[in-house]
Design a protein around this motif. Structure first.
Motif, PDB file in Angstrom:
ATOM      1  N   ASP A   1       0.871  -1.253  -0.152  1.00  0.00           N
ATOM      2  CA  ASP A   1       0.064   0.019   0.029  1.00  0.00           C
ATOM      3  C   ASP A   1       1.034   1.349  -0.052  1.00  0.00           C
ATOM      4  N   SER A   2       1.962   1.442   0.862  1.00  0.00           N
ATOM      5  CA  SER A   2       2.815   2.374   0.681  1.00  0.00           C
ATOM      6  C   SER A   2       3.417   2.460  -0.540  1.00  0.00           C
ATOM      7  N   ALA A   3       3.720   1.466  -1.215  1.00  0.00           N
ATOM      8  CA  ALA A   3       4.421   1.414  -2.678  1.00  0.00           C
ATOM      9  C   ALA A   3       3.380   2.337  -3.632  1.00  0.00           C
ATOM     10  N   LEU A   4       2.169   1.727  -3.461  1.00  0.00           N
ATOM     11  CA  LEU A   4       1.148   2.221  -4.316  1.00  0.00           C
ATOM     12  C   LEU A   4       0.588   3.615  -4.092  1.00  0.00           C
ATOM     13  N   ARG A   5       0.786   4.214  -2.754  1.00  0.00           N
ATOM     14  CA  ARG A   5       0.562   5.600  -2.517  1.00  0.00           C
ATOM     15  C   ARG A   5       1.353   6.604  -3.338  1.00  0.00           C
ATOM     16  N   LEU A   6       2.814   5.930  -3.545  1.00  0.00           N
ATOM     17  CA  LEU A   6       3.744   6.791  -4.262  1.00  0.00           C
ATOM     18  C   LEU A   6       3.750   6.606  -5.750  1.00  0.00           C
ATOM     19  N   ASP A   7       3.323   5.356  -6.070  1.00  0.00           N
ATOM     20  CA  ASP A   7       3.033   4.954  -7.515  1.00  0.00           C
ATOM     21  C   ASP A   7       2.060   4.018  -7.781  1.00  0.00           C
ATOM     22  N   PRO A   8       0.954   4.829  -8.180  1.00  0.00           N
ATOM     23  CA  PRO A   8      -0.312   3.841  -8.339  1.00  0.00           C
ATOM     24  C   PRO A   8      -0.399   2.695  -9.304  1.00  0.00           C
ATOM     25  N   ASP A   9       0.763   2.935 -10.281  1.00  0.00           N
ATOM     26  CA  ASP A   9       0.919   2.040 -11.212  1.00  0.00           C
ATOM     27  C   ASP A   9       1.989   1.172 -11.086  1.00  0.00           C
ATOM     28  N   ASN A  10       2.557   0.864  -9.978  1.00  0.00           N
ATOM     29  CA  ASN A  10       3.599   0.134  -9.686  1.00  0.00           C
ATOM     30  C   ASN A  10       3.159  -1.291  -9.932  1.00  0.00           C
ATOM     31  N   ILE A  11       3.663  -2.126 -11.033  1.00  0.00           N
ATOM     32  CA  ILE A  11       3.154  -3.516 -11.145  1.00  0.00           C
ATOM     33  C   ILE A  11       3.425  -4.311 -10.046  1.00  0.00           C
ATOM     34  N   ASP A  12       4.622  -4.426  -9.728  1.00  0.00           N
ATOM     35  CA  ASP A  12       4.971  -5.529  -8.737  1.00  0.00           C
ATOM     36  C   ASP A  12       4.031  -5.074  -7.445  1.00  0.00           C
ATOM     37  N   ALA A  13       4.023  -3.988  -6.768  1.00  0.00           N
ATOM     38  CA  ALA A  13       3.226  -3.796  -5.642  1.00  0.00           C
ATOM     39  C   ALA A  13       1.639  -3.982  -6.077  1.00  0.00           C
ATOM     40  N   MET A  14       1.110  -3.845  -7.095  1.00  0.00           N
ATOM     41  CA  MET A  14      -0.347  -4.243  -7.378  1.00  0.00           C
ATOM     42  C   MET A  14      -0.335  -5.662  -7.305  1.00  0.00           C
ATOM     43  N   LEU A  15       0.503  -6.444  -7.807  1.00  0.00           N
ATOM     44  CA  LEU A  15       0.606  -7.885  -7.931  1.00  0.00           C
ATOM     45  C   LEU A  15       0.552  -8.557  -6.482  1.00  0.00           C
ATOM     46  N   GLY A  16       1.608  -7.822  -5.574  1.00  0.00           N
ATOM     47  CA  GLY A  16       1.901  -8.303  -4.276  1.00  0.00           C
ATOM     48  C   GLY A  16       0.617  -7.877  -3.345  1.00  0.00           C
ATOM     49  N   LYS A  17      -0.063  -6.812  -3.743  1.00  0.00           N
ATOM     50  CA  LYS A  17      -1.241  -6.420  -2.725  1.00  0.00           C
ATOM     51  C   LYS A  17      -2.355  -7.617  -3.138  1.00  0.00           C
ATOM     52  N   ALA A  18      -2.535  -8.058  -4.509  1.00  0.00           N
ATOM     53  CA  ALA A  18      -3.491  -9.073  -4.945  1.00  0.00           C
ATOM     54  C   ALA A  18      -2.947 -10.189  -4.077  1.00  0.00           C
ATOM     55  N   TRP A  19      -1.751 -10.436  -4.427  1.00  0.00           N
ATOM     56  CA  TRP A  19      -1.596 -12.001  -3.694  1.00  0.00           C
ATOM     57  C   TRP A  19      -1.948 -12.135  -2.183  1.00  0.00           C
ATOM     58  N   CYS A  20      -1.588 -10.838  -1.497  1.00  0.00           N
ATOM     59  CA  CYS A  20      -2.007 -10.738  -0.002  1.00  0.00           C
ATOM     60  C   CYS A  20      -3.295 -10.754   0.309  1.00  0.00           C
ATOM     61  N   ILE A  21      -3.990 -10.131  -0.681  1.00  0.00           N
ATOM     62  CA  ILE A  21      -5.751 -10.266  -0.305  1.00  0.00           C
ATOM     63  C   ILE A  21      -6.108 -11.806  -0.575  1.00  0.00           C
ATOM     64  N   VAL A  22      -5.643 -12.260  -1.509  1.00  0.00           N
ATOM     65  CA  VAL A  22      -5.894 -13.764  -1.980  1.00  0.00           C
ATOM     66  C   VAL A  22      -5.519 -14.541  -0.884  1.00  0.00           C
ATOM     67  N   SER A  23      -4.463 -14.459  -0.499  1.00  0.00           N
ATOM     68  CA  SER A  23      -3.655 -15.130   0.820  1.00  0.00           C
ATOM     69  C   SER A  23      -4.813 -15.110   2.007  1.00  0.00           C
ATOM     70  N   GLY A  24      -5.271 -13.884   2.316  1.00  0.00           N
ATOM     71  CA  GLY A  24      -6.134 -13.724   3.315  1.00  0.00           C
ATOM     72  C   GLY A  24      -7.446 -14.471   3.003  1.00  0.00           C
ATOM     73  N   VAL A  25      -8.034 -14.699   2.212  1.00  0.00           N
ATOM     74  CA  VAL A  25      -9.086 -15.450   1.598  1.00  0.00           C
ATOM     75  C   VAL A  25      -8.918 -16.480   1.911  1.00  0.00           C
ATOM     76  N   LEU A  26      -7.850 -17.078   1.360  1.00  0.00           N
ATOM     77  CA  LEU A  26      -7.634 -18.729   1.227  1.00  0.00           C
ATOM     78  C   LEU A  26      -7.251 -19.227   2.608  1.00  0.00           C
ATOM     79  N   SER A  27      -6.731 -18.352   3.452  1.00  0.00           N
ATOM     80  CA  SER A  27      -6.515 -18.806   4.909  1.00  0.00           C
ATOM     81  C   SER A  27      -7.523 -18.527   5.699  1.00  0.00           C
ATOM     82  N   GLY A  28      -8.678 -18.304   5.499  1.00  0.00           N
ATOM     83  CA  GLY A  28      -9.892 -17.671   6.367  1.00  0.00           C
ATOM     84  C   GLY A  28      -9.721 -16.667   7.200  1.00  0.00           C
ATOM     85  N   SER A  29      -8.898 -15.878   6.873  1.00  0.00           N
ATOM     86  CA  SER A  29      -8.565 -14.463   7.529  1.00  0.00           C
ATOM     87  C   SER A  29      -9.570 -13.227   7.174  1.00  0.00           C
TER      88      SER A  29
END
Length: 502
Positions: free
Chosen positions: A274-302
């Protein structure tokens, strides 16, 4: 991460960099006799499937002709159209040679410790293929093979090497034959200090050097991808920049992702992305990383809002794929968003990832768990075992052993399930998921004392765990009747073992 071919050398380097493109790619490719030639062609064909029809036609012509000119033309187009971030990094490094890019490295020619010409060829092939694969990491600056091989059989002062080439890291290796076995030692060195920050050893059968070369390269590429990110993140934390940019935060986020996963580390990684995306909303690696974390929370039941989280993750990963269509990790992440609720639709995404990178252990492993959720548990073992062969010490190995445990429980192979769940827990005691399967497996085999011990450990890791919650969360994963019938056996085992119901 996916595989690629050569990287660009910085200007002003030794004369070997001025070779024609087909020469700089690799001496072994010119000869047409490389033991990994077949593997290169397979990887190339897989990557071309994501490129427009025109590129596919060029590749076909190149394949028919058997020449390297067509191959090089396709590769230049791949580099330009599919991996623009790498091109941008190369240009930045060229423009500012006084500033070494964060993920800048050279793969020095692997040493052959025996007087064996065949083994020398093998060592050179590992060096070339590893340069190829690491060059495809986003935002990397990898010194090309032409420059790297000018250091072959020479004593190298690592600090001087870093200054001369304007890079931060070096990969070194040595190959030695011992009877019918080949042993390889590999290390990653910080060129600012000249010290190794990571090392590993690989063993294989010298009777099949072509397969061994492919296996070792795949394992090394994954290991070095992870280790390089973690090492550079540690460097950033020890000597923090005055004004950290989006790349700093994104890199630190991925370093967190590569740690054994817990709810806490996942949240920390999310904050960094999120800190990366606040500085650069188009940062591809940060977008992918955030999506990865969100999905990890879904799959782990969090997740507290599964539908909303899946919607956000899907939007992010679709943006990533629009900018980086040949990202295996993006397809894996999209597959994971579908995995919770629609596993049959998730499977083609994992296949797409494997077309881009056939050696992606993450894609193999997640395809395996998708088979379980789709009611096809018998098909899960092979892809997960491939993942563990490709990267046996992976940061996600605890999860992959749980996937094997889960599949064994579903097909009622309880002794095997117990073994795999114990391995998972030994690697990461804070992941609650293997405890549930382990309790059910112990109950099914009449080991009630062990089941009760695991219940106590599960309650310590996840105090809110109940049978009803567990059933509700996992029923939402799939409506497949076979999956639910097999899942009910696990739930029944938890109740019989004494896990609280509500």
């Amino acid at each position: 991460m996916t595989n690629s071919e050569v990287s660009n050398d910085p200007p002003g380097k030794p004369p070997s960099d001025d070779e024609p493109p087909d020469k700089a790619v690799s001496d072994k490719e010119q000869s047409g006799k490389s033991p990994s030639d077949r593997n290169l062609k397979v990887r190339l064909r897989a990557r071309l499937q994501v490129i427009a029809g025109a590129l596919a036609s060029i590749a076909a012509v190149g394949a028919i002709a058997g020449g390297l000119v067509g191959y090089w033309t396709v590769w230049k187009t791949l580099r330009t159209d599919v991996f623009p971030e790498s091109q941008k990094t190369q240009k930045q490094a060229t423009a500012r040679p006084d500033l070494a890019p964060r993920l800048s490295l050279v793969v020095l020619p692997f040493a052959n410790l025996n007087n064996d010409a065949e083994q020398d060829y093998f060592a050179d092939g590992i060096t070339t293929d590893l340069t190829t694969d690491l060059a495809q990491m986003p935002d990397t600056f990898v010194i090309g093979r032409g420059t790297a091989f000018t250091y072959k059989n020479k004593q190298v002062d690592l600090k001087t090497l870093g200054k001369d080439l304007g890079i931060r890291w070096a990969v070194q290796g040595a190959v030695q034959r011992a009877g019918d076995r080949v042993r390889m030692n590999v290390s990653l060195a910080d060129l600012s200090t000249g010290r190794d920050v990571w090392s590993d050893r690989f063993d294989g059968d010298r009777m099949n050097l072509a397969d061994l070369q492919e296996q070792v390269t795949a394992r090394l590429a994954r290991s070095l991808n992870v280790e390089l990110i973690q090492a550079e993140s540690r460097r950033s934390l020890m000597d923090p920049p005055t004004n950290p940019d989006a790349k700093d935060f994104s890199m630190r986020g991925w370093a967190k992702v590569y740690q054994p996963q817990t709810k806490v580390t996942n949240a920390q990684a999310m904050d960094l992305f999120d800190s990366a995306l606040r500085l650069d909303p188009d940062n591809i690696d940060a977008m992918l990383g955030k999506a990865w974390c969100i999905v990890s929370g879904v799959l782990s039941g969090s997740s507290t809002s599964v539908m909303e989280d899946k919607k956000i993750a899907t939007s992010l990963v679709d943006r990533v794929l629009a900018k980086r269509p040949a990202s295996a990790n993006a397809h894996v992440t999209k597959g994971n968003t579908l995995l919770y609720g629609d596993p049959e639709r998730a499977l083609p995404e994992f296949d797409a990832a494997l077309e881009i990178d056939p050696n992606s252990p993450v894609a193999h492993a997640t395809k395996g768990i998708a088979f379980v959720t789709a009611g096809r548990a018998h098909e899960a073992f092979s892809p997960v075992q491939i993942a563990l062969r490709l990267s046996p010490k992976d940061p996600s190995a605890d999860v992959w052993h749980f996937f094997l445990c889960h599949a064994h429980v579903y097909v009622r192979q309880y002794n095997e399930a117990i073994e795999e769940c114990r391995r998972s827990i030994n690697l990461n005691k804070l992941n609650w998921m293997p405890y549930a399967d382990l309790i059910s497996a112990y109950e099914a085999t009449g080991q009630l004392e062990m089941a009760h011990q695991m219940i106590a450990e599960l309650n310590a890791v996840r105090p809110d765990f109940t049978v009803q919650w567990f059933r509700q969360v996992d029923y939402a994963r799939s409506s497949n009747p076979q999956f639910r019938r097999e899942y009910d056996d696990i739930v029944d085992g938890l109740r019989k073992a004494g896990v609280r119901d509500r």
